[in-house]
Design an enzyme around this catalytic site. Sequence first.
Site, mmCIF file in Angstrom:
data_model
loop_
_atom_site.group_PDB
_atom_site.id
_atom_site.type_symbol
_atom_site.label_atom_id
_atom_site.label_comp_id
_atom_site.label_asym_id
_atom_site.label_seq_id
_atom_site.Cartn_x
_atom_site.Cartn_y
_atom_site.Cartn_z
ATOM 1 N N ALA A 94 -8.787 -37.959 -21.590
ATOM 2 C CA ALA A 94 -10.073 -38.824 -21.413
ATOM 3 C C ALA A 94 -11.379 -37.810 -21.407
ATOM 4 O O ALA A 94 -12.140 -37.839 -22.069
ATOM 5 C CB ALA A 94 -9.810 -39.449 -19.833
ATOM 6 N N TYR B 60 3.857 -41.763 -21.249
ATOM 7 C CA TYR B 60 3.631 -40.313 -21.235
ATOM 8 C C TYR B 60 4.820 -39.483 -20.938
ATOM 9 O O TYR B 60 5.708 -39.765 -20.232
ATOM 10 C CB TYR B 60 2.720 -39.984 -19.793
ATOM 11 C CG TYR B 60 1.452 -40.713 -19.722
ATOM 12 C CD1 TYR B 60 0.469 -40.571 -20.578
ATOM 13 C CD2 TYR B 60 1.250 -41.562 -18.789
ATOM 14 C CE1 TYR B 60 -0.749 -41.229 -20.448
ATOM 15 C CE2 TYR B 60 0.127 -42.063 -18.364
ATOM 16 C CZ TYR B 60 -0.955 -42.018 -19.370
ATOM 17 O OH TYR B 60 -2.144 -42.755 -19.115
ATOM 18 N N LYS C 65 -18.276 -51.355 -16.032
ATOM 19 C CA LYS C 65 -17.889 -51.869 -17.177
ATOM 20 C C LYS C 65 -17.334 -53.109 -17.453
ATOM 21 O O LYS C 65 -16.378 -53.416 -16.645
ATOM 22 C CB LYS C 65 -16.963 -50.545 -17.943
ATOM 23 C CG LYS C 65 -17.758 -49.300 -18.180
ATOM 24 C CD LYS C 65 -16.797 -48.055 -18.630
ATOM 25 C CE LYS C 65 -15.948 -47.640 -17.490
ATOM 26 N NZ LYS C 65 -15.239 -46.601 -17.642
ATOM 27 N N GLY D 235 -16.057 -54.454 -20.332
ATOM 28 C CA GLY D 235 -15.334 -54.726 -21.615
ATOM 29 C C GLY D 235 -16.459 -55.202 -22.795
ATOM 30 O O GLY D 235 -17.658 -54.884 -22.700
ATOM 31 N N GLY E 190 -20.390 -55.858 -22.070
ATOM 32 C CA GLY E 190 -21.220 -54.959 -21.695
ATOM 33 C C GLY E 190 -21.004 -54.127 -20.316
ATOM 34 O O GLY E 190 -19.859 -54.194 -20.213
ATOM 35 N N ASP F 58 -13.650 -44.062 -22.433
ATOM 36 C CA ASP F 58 -14.366 -42.845 -22.793
ATOM 37 C C ASP F 58 -15.605 -42.679 -23.617
ATOM 38 O O ASP F 58 -16.763 -41.846 -23.402
ATOM 39 C CB ASP F 58 -13.263 -41.732 -23.208
ATOM 40 C CG ASP F 58 -12.325 -41.582 -22.167
ATOM 41 O OD1 ASP F 58 -12.238 -41.618 -20.900
ATOM 42 O OD2 ASP F 58 -11.133 -41.535 -22.486
#
Length: 318
Positions: free
Chosen positions: A36, A105, A228, A230, A233, A263
């Site tokens: 990120a 991960y 946020k 998505g 907006g 990000d």
Amino acid sequence: MAELITIGEPLVLFASNEEGVSLEQATSFTKYLAGAEVNVAVGVTRLNHKVDYVSAVGNDPFGKFIKQAIEDRNIDTAHLYIDNNYPTGCMFKSKTSTGDPTTFYLRRGSAAAHMSEDILDSIELKGLKWAHITGILPGILENSKVINKLVDKLKKANVSISFDPNLRPAIWSNEESMISKITDLAKEARLVMPGIKEGKILTGEKEPGEIAEKFFDQSSITEIVVIKLGPSGAMVFNRGQDKGIMVSGFKVNNVVDTVGAGDGFAVGLLSGILEGKPIEEAVKRGNAIGAMAVMSPGDNDGYPDPIMLEHFYEEAKE
Ligand code: CKP
Ligand code: MG
């Protein structure tokens, strides 16, 4: 001199090339730079700002790959430490027709997780206005004193913190500690930018206005909350103003992969702020870069330079 500093874990990302195939079955991957905070460093640098990036990688092929990839993107690696004892963090990502992949991960105990407080000693903060950190950092660090020292150092130097909660349950031992550590860090930030789902989890509230109110109530440092939403907006809330401002998103027809969109949003928002744009203009740029990000398979490869950004705005008008 840098205008922005970011600190966090860079990852070598292996993104599957086979759509609709699980990570278990996939055999063909493309290697990318991810993480990120480095994503933000890449994007803001691409828009012609000077960014300092602080982190650590292992003395292994992936650490070398990351260092080179960062240098190739014109970011100084003076504060990227090579650790002989611990490995570089890895991430794997599936490919889906919806653009929402499964991620996995291999990063526990990585070089970045072992960053010590000393890593902060040589950082020059004079003249710097903003530092961007995310909720991933407290989730991975073995030594939580690094965060305390970082926040102290930034406060003493009058550097404002921009904070993206980036909730990643997979790196936390339980949800409770994730929420409490991330909430504590958000309290230190002048600018907080949760996704709506993250805002709900962190505050227990449902509506953007209520979520923003919680962030303002819990800290006098927080001045701007951007939620946020998505593709539709984002909503901006300024402390002391009754109502939020809705800034509409951009339509994307070919969503390839949504990882890195948040990000990308931070890239637009922060670069806009660094350029002294009004906050709505900066959020609009955040929406634009978030939209551009989802059209590329890598996490930061879709972030634009100024010309690409201009073209994107022109095309969106048509
Ligand atoms: O919130 P975003 O989808 O923009 O975040 C993406 C990054 O650091 C990605 O590059 C990945 O490496 C990570 O978040 C992570 O640790 O999940
Ligand atoms: Mg995010």
